[in-house]
Design a protein around this motif. Structure first.
Motif, PDB file in Angstrom:
ATOM      1  N   TYR A 358       7.514  20.792 -24.839  1.00 46.16           N
ATOM      2  CA  TYR A 358       8.980  20.747 -25.752  1.00 46.16           C
ATOM      3  C   TYR A 358       8.915  21.070 -27.305  1.00 46.16           C
ATOM      4  CZ  TYR A 358       8.868  18.515 -21.432  1.00 46.16           C
ATOM      5  OH  TYR A 358       9.480  17.940 -20.073  1.00 46.16           O
ATOM      6  N   ILE A 359      10.085  21.626 -27.868  1.00 49.20           N
ATOM      7  CA  ILE A 359      10.086  21.217 -29.275  1.00 49.20           C
ATOM      8  C   ILE A 359      10.588  19.677 -30.676  1.00 49.20           C
ATOM      9  CG2 ILE A 359      12.440  21.706 -30.894  1.00 49.20           C
ATOM     10  CD1 ILE A 359      10.511  24.097 -30.490  1.00 49.20           C
ATOM     11  N   VAL A 360       8.930  19.312 -30.725  1.00 53.25           N
ATOM     12  CA  VAL A 360       8.805  18.404 -30.907  1.00 53.25           C
ATOM     13  C   VAL A 360       9.765  17.664 -32.311  1.00 53.25           C
ATOM     14  CG1 VAL A 360       7.582  16.218 -31.950  1.00 53.25           C
ATOM     15  CG2 VAL A 360       6.843  18.056 -29.960  1.00 53.25           C
ATOM     16  N   GLU A 361      11.038  16.599 -33.025  1.00 48.63           N
ATOM     17  CA  GLU A 361      11.336  16.921 -34.012  1.00 48.63           C
ATOM     18  C   GLU A 361      10.465  15.124 -34.914  1.00 48.63           C
ATOM     19  OE1 GLU A 361      15.830  15.763 -36.221  1.00 48.63           O
ATOM     20  OE2 GLU A 361      15.379  15.920 -33.981  1.00 48.63           O
ATOM     21  N   MET A 362      10.662  15.320 -36.384  1.00 49.86           N
ATOM     22  CA  MET A 362       9.483  14.409 -36.625  1.00 49.86           C
ATOM     23  C   MET A 362      10.215  14.711 -37.782  1.00 49.86           C
ATOM     24  SD  MET A 362       5.825  15.603 -36.902  1.00 49.86           S
ATOM     25  CE  MET A 362       5.181  15.020 -38.421  1.00 49.86           C
ATOM     26  N   ASP A 363      10.548  13.766 -39.162  1.00 46.82           N
ATOM     27  CA  ASP A 363      10.947  13.138 -40.784  1.00 46.82           C
ATOM     28  C   ASP A 363       9.070  13.123 -41.616  1.00 46.82           C
ATOM     29  OD1 ASP A 363      11.873  12.721 -43.013  1.00 46.82           O
ATOM     30  OD2 ASP A 363      12.944  11.331 -41.802  1.00 46.82           O
ATOM     31  N   ALA A 364       9.742  14.517 -41.896  1.00 46.46           N
ATOM     32  CA  ALA A 364       8.091  14.938 -42.723  1.00 46.46           C
ATOM     33  C   ALA A 364       8.226  13.365 -43.910  1.00 46.46           C
ATOM     34  CB  ALA A 364       8.770  16.481 -43.754  1.00 46.46           C
ATOM     35  N   TYR A 365       9.629  13.521 -44.246  1.00 43.40           N
ATOM     36  CA  TYR A 365       8.978  12.070 -45.152  1.00 43.40           C
ATOM     37  C   TYR A 365       9.151  10.565 -45.435  1.00 43.40           C
ATOM     38  CZ  TYR A 365      11.629  15.858 -47.674  1.00 43.40           C
ATOM     39  OH  TYR A 365      12.491  17.175 -48.225  1.00 43.40           O
ATOM     40  N   ASP A 366       9.411  10.521 -43.930  1.00 42.50           N
ATOM     41  CA  ASP A 366       8.955   9.004 -43.120  1.00 42.50           C
ATOM     42  C   ASP A 366       7.961   8.832 -42.358  1.00 42.50           C
ATOM     43  OD1 ASP A 366       9.444   6.845 -42.454  1.00 42.50           O
ATOM     44  OD2 ASP A 366      11.832   6.677 -42.610  1.00 42.50           O
ATOM     45  N   LYS A 367       7.045   8.979 -41.954  1.00 46.20           N
ATOM     46  CA  LYS A 367       5.843   8.249 -41.042  1.00 46.20           C
ATOM     47  C   LYS A 367       6.463   7.627 -40.131  1.00 46.20           C
ATOM     48  CE  LYS A 367       2.935   6.977 -44.594  1.00 46.20           C
ATOM     49  NZ  LYS A 367       1.195   7.055 -45.576  1.00 46.20           N
ATOM     50  N   THR A 368       7.179   6.367 -40.260  1.00 42.85           N
ATOM     51  CA  THR A 368       7.495   4.856 -40.026  1.00 42.85           C
ATOM     52  C   THR A 368       8.352   5.453 -39.028  1.00 42.85           C
ATOM     53  OG1 THR A 368       9.314   4.849 -40.979  1.00 42.85           O
ATOM     54  CG2 THR A 368       6.864   4.092 -42.064  1.00 42.85           C
ATOM     55  N   GLN A 369       9.004   6.515 -38.364  1.00 40.77           N
ATOM     56  CA  GLN A 369       9.933   7.271 -38.342  1.00 40.77           C
ATOM     57  C   GLN A 369       8.999   7.907 -36.652  1.00 40.77           C
ATOM     58  OE1 GLN A 369      13.125   7.275 -37.517  1.00 40.77           O
ATOM     59  NE2 GLN A 369      13.764   6.925 -39.638  1.00 40.77           N
ATOM     60  N   MET A 370       9.196   7.568 -35.518  1.00 43.59           N
ATOM     61  CA  MET A 370       8.416   7.446 -34.299  1.00 43.59           C
ATOM     62  C   MET A 370       9.386   9.505 -34.010  1.00 43.59           C
ATOM     63  SD  MET A 370       8.295   6.191 -30.453  1.00 43.59           S
ATOM     64  CE  MET A 370       8.374   4.813 -31.284  1.00 43.59           C
ATOM     65  N   PRO A 371       8.602  10.283 -33.967  1.00 46.84           N
ATOM     66  CA  PRO A 371       8.440  11.601 -33.599  1.00 46.84           C
ATOM     67  C   PRO A 371       9.452  11.411 -32.124  1.00 46.84           C
ATOM     68  CG  PRO A 371       6.313  11.395 -34.697  1.00 46.84           C
ATOM     69  CD  PRO A 371       7.199   9.739 -34.197  1.00 46.84           C
ATOM     70  N   ARG A 372      10.370  12.657 -31.651  1.00 47.33           N
ATOM     71  CA  ARG A 372      10.798  13.303 -30.441  1.00 47.33           C
ATOM     72  C   ARG A 372      10.048  14.154 -30.040  1.00 47.33           C
ATOM     73  NH1 ARG A 372      12.761   8.614 -33.238  1.00 47.33           N
ATOM     74  NH2 ARG A 372      14.863   7.453 -32.910  1.00 47.33           N
ATOM     75  N   LYS A 373      10.005  14.121 -28.901  1.00 45.64           N
ATOM     76  CA  LYS A 373      10.426  14.985 -27.872  1.00 45.64           C
ATOM     77  C   LYS A 373      11.535  15.807 -27.381  1.00 45.64           C
ATOM     78  CE  LYS A 373       5.155  15.280 -27.276  1.00 45.64           C
ATOM     79  NZ  LYS A 373       3.880  15.845 -25.948  1.00 45.64           N
ATOM     80  N   ARG A 374      12.076  16.775 -27.469  1.00 46.13           N
ATOM     81  CA  ARG A 374      14.196  17.180 -27.212  1.00 46.13           C
ATOM     82  C   ARG A 374      13.524  17.873 -26.044  1.00 46.13           C
ATOM     83  NH1 ARG A 374      16.487  12.946 -30.394  1.00 46.13           N
ATOM     84  NH2 ARG A 374      15.277  13.765 -32.478  1.00 46.13           N
ATOM     85  N   THR A 375      13.476  16.847 -24.800  1.00 46.29           N
ATOM     86  CA  THR A 375      13.577  17.713 -23.062  1.00 46.29           C
ATOM     87  C   THR A 375      14.498  18.763 -22.917  1.00 46.29           C
ATOM     88  OG1 THR A 375      14.891  15.872 -21.881  1.00 46.29           O
ATOM     89  CG2 THR A 375      12.398  15.690 -22.685  1.00 46.29           C
ATOM     90  N   ALA A 376      16.164  18.043 -23.721  1.00 37.60           N
ATOM     91  CA  ALA A 376      17.627  19.169 -23.762  1.00 37.60           C
ATOM     92  C   ALA A 376      16.984  20.805 -23.858  1.00 37.60           C
ATOM     93  CB  ALA A 376      18.004  18.230 -24.414  1.00 37.60           C
ATOM     94  N   LEU A 377      16.522  20.892 -24.843  1.00 32.46           N
ATOM     95  CA  LEU A 377      15.314  22.371 -25.446  1.00 32.46           C
ATOM     96  C   LEU A 377      14.735  22.880 -24.567  1.00 32.46           C
ATOM     97  CD1 LEU A 377      16.631  20.850 -27.816  1.00 32.46           C
ATOM     98  CD2 LEU A 377      15.412  22.159 -29.120  1.00 32.46           C
ATOM     99  N   GLY A 378      14.273  22.097 -23.103  1.00 26.46           N
ATOM    100  CA  GLY A 378      13.703  23.201 -22.365  1.00 26.46           C
ATOM    101  C   GLY A 378      12.083  23.031 -22.411  1.00 26.46           C
TER     102      GLY A 378
END
Length: 749
Positions: A358-378
């Motif tokens: 998947y395409i994985v989204e994360m906030d580079a500035y905030d490591k407390t935010q849980m990264p997301r795997k974006r399944t809508a993108l296939g």
């Protein structure tokens, strides 16, 4: 990436990359131009002037076509000519070569500590603690600025974060031998300590960098510094597949989470300022027993069809043997065979493969935010993700390629339309939820008249809902098995779509098609077509490569509806080739010796200058030059002409194919900017907002070293970056370099 496959892993990786056996039609069939490198004239390398920069491993040079000296402008009246530098000549030296007037310095290498509590890297195979060190195989990379107060800044140029992929590690008989003191264990089972080290060097780095007194350094103890590995807990599954039965594992019995991210290759930066990374060739890390088809219900069982389509046949061995590290669950998850008694997979890892790709989204500035795997993108072998130009009131588009032979090009269109305020949101990751968790996924079909169409992958399409090969259950199933859905609608098989990037000047989208050894004249499944028209032979020493050996770069212009368009026009911006290759069938772009290249891979438009940077991952031209980076000022789709390639098939019938080739790049529109050290790949590029500092990754230098030579540095294929004066030991290391211009100007001018 993976343009070069280590000999000992060729069967495993080739199966992973050659999993498209659908009979989707290509448009036209042409005969191979059977050309031999021995029979071709090569252009001369030109004269070179060299200046040593910081050791023998980094040099600046001017090619034979350097512009004549000019009178400097008067103070206060700077001038700039894009691509005004002298082209760098091809090189086989074990160093980084850049043009005269530029400086390249090593910044961040495999094993460098991210905090003060981690010891300096000894580079002798005894180092541990890689969860707090730079990972291996530095790859895609993005810049995230910081102001003086340490807050996110879109304009900061002297302080920032590098968000960087660590794709893989050098393979040899399931071991990563430069990481281990004596080369590591080459038999199964693998020792837990070796497995733990190898898993820890995969994933992503976030590292702070700063410029002070003209020198760029990492900030070793920055609070921002951290690693994401393939074992990091609590990676969230988002989008339509979240909670679906296909995502249920022993780790997450509700199918909403997974552990880590793997084989991260290309990257992207969202319009709201977060980092996205693509999971590329992840399937080869997992194993299946030879009896697993039977355990799952036979060859026609849905899960079996899916596993085979993604390169995991029964009996597939894993790339590194991580599943043999011990009884702990972190080792068991690498075996995707059905071993439990449950009906839903909640007691084993039979569905684990579905949680990667998947395409994985994360906030580079905030490591407390849980990264997301974006399944809508296939789900497929993702490289980078390129966003179309955001337009208020219109949906966003995300363009992606599937890096395997004969795979496809995709586009995601968000349900939500762009809101200007989202360029600076209060929460970047939840803003990503609103754009990337709902929308439509499309796959590209390229027609022989230079047009194309985006075909939606949805259950509403009868070609998908009625597909005989695989019975899709719902839209989540379509996305998790996007390759099968694309097969069903007859998408165009491409020559390994890798990175993509959006032209900042006109919004056109560029895709690198690295190469394809499976493209063949008499192939029933992958003959040449208009968008992938070349098939030829190329000889290097005693070996001959066949297919589309040198790759090409394709570009797309969307229809009037922009991001939401269902139709487009296309052409080939440039074909990779040796300058001396036959102009009518191989060197279709008339490349000269200052421009010729092979296997384009990394690709990025500079937001500062608009220059297109092209990076190579090549195994075909490496008898003449190491991998390289070129700078280009491309035109627009349709600025060239149609060309017809005509050949004779094995049965003596004549076939022809029309293709569309962009205007041949002149010397001031395309030239070589950098050549890397031996056995490396050039990949990943980002820059400061003013364009005056550029960060480049040098991946796996010296990867062709034989494991038997681990004790003898004189036999290493490369000693970079130690030969550039960086770090301890002589074992080669992937590393990030920073390039600046000695006159303080923008890179590429």
């Amino acid at each position: 990436m993976n343009a070069r496959i280590p000999t000992d892993l060729s069967s495993s990786l080739k199966a992973e990359e050659d999993s498209n056996h659908s009979d989707n039609p290509s448009f036209d069939t042409v005969l191979a131009a059977r050309l031999s490198r021995r029979g071709l004239l090569r252009g001369g390398a030109g004269t070179v002037g060299t200046v040593v920069l910081g050791g023998m491993g980094l040099t600046a040079c001017g090619g034979g076509d350097d512009p004549a000296p000019t009178t400097p402008p008067a103070p206060g009246t700077p001038t700039e000519t894009l691509l005004g530098f002298g082209a760098v000549a091809k090189s086989l030296a074990d160093m980084v070569v850049v043009p005269a007037g530029y400086t390249a310095s090593v910044l961040y290498a495999l094993g460098d500590p991210l905090n003060a509590g981690t010891a300096a890297y000894k580079n002798d195979g005894t180092d541990t603690g890689f969860e707090n060190r730079a990972g291996d195989h530095h790859d895609g990379m993005e810049w995230f600025g910081l102001d003086a107060a340490g807050k996110a800044s879109a304009t900061a140029t002297a302080r920032g974060l590098l968000a960087m992929n660590h794709e893989a590690t050098t393979d040899e008989l399931r071991s990563s031998f430069f990481l281990h003191a004596n080369g590591g264990t080459t038999t199964l089972p693998r020792p837990a300590a070796e497995v733990d080290k190898e898993t820890a060097i995969h994933g992503v780095s976030i590292v702070e960098v700063q410029q002070a007194a003209g020198k760029w350094t990492t900030v070793q103890n920055s609070a921002f510094n951290h690693r994401l590995t393939c074992l990091s807990d609590n990676i969230q599954l988002n989008g339509p597949a979240r909670g679906n039965a296909l995502m249920v594992t022993k780790y997450s019995t509700t199918g909403v989470q997974t552990r880590g991210t793997l084989n991260n290759c290309g990257t992207g930066k969202t319009p709201w300022g977060s980092f996205v990374t693509g999971e590329e060739n992840w399937a080869g890390y997992f194993t299946r027993a030879s009896t697993d088809d039977t355990a799952r219900g036979g060859a026609t069982a849905k899960s079996v069809v899916s596993l085979k389509r993604y390169g995991r046949n029964a009996g597939s061995r894993s790339r590194h043997g991580w599943e043999t590290g011990g009884a702990d669950d972190k080792y068991a998850r690498w075996n995707v065979g059905q071993s439990g008694a449950s009906l839903d997979g909640s007691d084993d890892y039979r569905n684990e493969l579905n949680t990667f790709g998947y395409i994985v989204e994360m906030d580079a500035y905030d490591k407390t935010q849980m990264p997301r795997k974006r399944t809508a993108l296939g789900r497929f072998a993702h490289e980078s993700a390129a966003f179309g130009k955001p337009v208020v009131g219109q949906p966003l588009a995300v363009y992606m390629g599937d890096d395997s032979r004969g795979e496809y090009i995709y586009k995601f269109v968000s349900t939500k339309t762009w809101v200007a305020a989202d360029a600076n949101p209060a929460n970047r990751i939840t803003t990503g939820d609103s754009y990337l968790d709902a929308g439509k996924l499309y796959v590209a079909k390229f027609a022989s008249d230079g047009s194309g169409s985006w075909v939606e992958l949805a259950m509403s399409n009868p070609l998908i809902s009625g597909y005989a090969t695989y019975a899709f259950a719902d839209q989540a199933d379509v996305l998790v098995n996007a390759r099968l859905a694309a097969d069903a609608v007859g998408a165009t098989k491409m020559d390994r779509p890798e990175w993509c990037s959006t032209n900042v000047n006109n919004g056109e989208i560029y895709f690198t098609l690295t190469n394809n050894s499976n493209r063949a004249i008499d192939s029933a499944s992958m003959p040449p077509d208009s968008a992938n028209p070349r098939v030829y032979e190329d000889t290097k020493g005693a070996s001959t490569s066949k297919g589309n050996v040198n790759g090409h770069i394709l570009r797309v212009k969307e229809g009037a509806a922009g991001n939401a368009a269902l139709v487009f026009t296309w052409d080939v911006y440039v074909f990779g080739a040796e300058s001396g290759a036959a102009a009518g069938s191989v060197n279709l772009s008339s490349l000269t010796s200052d421009q010729d290249f092979s296997s384009p891979d990394g690709l990025a438009f500079s937001p500062s200058t608009g220059i297109l940077w092209i990076q190579t991952d090549d195994g075909a031209y490496t008898d003449v030059t190491n991998c390289m980076m070129l700078a280009a000022l491309p035109g627009t789709v349709g600025d060239g002409a149609k060309k017809t390639l005509s050949y004779t098939k094995a049965d003596t019938t004549t076939l022809s194919v029309d293709t569309y080739v962009g205007q041949a790049p002149t010397a001031d529109k395309l030239k070589r900017f950098l050549v890397g050290p031996k056995s490396c790949e050039i990949t990943g590029m980002c820059e400061t907002p003013d364009g005056k500092a550029m960060f480049i990754n040098i991946q796996h230098p010296g990867e062709t070293t034989a494991m038997a030579d681990i004790a003898d540095p004189t036999k290493y294929a490369s000693q970079w970056p130690s030969n550039a004066g960086y770090g301890a030991g002589k074992r080669p290391r992937s590393a990030t370099i920073v390039i600046t211009k000695t006159d303080g100007g923008r890179i590429g001018s």
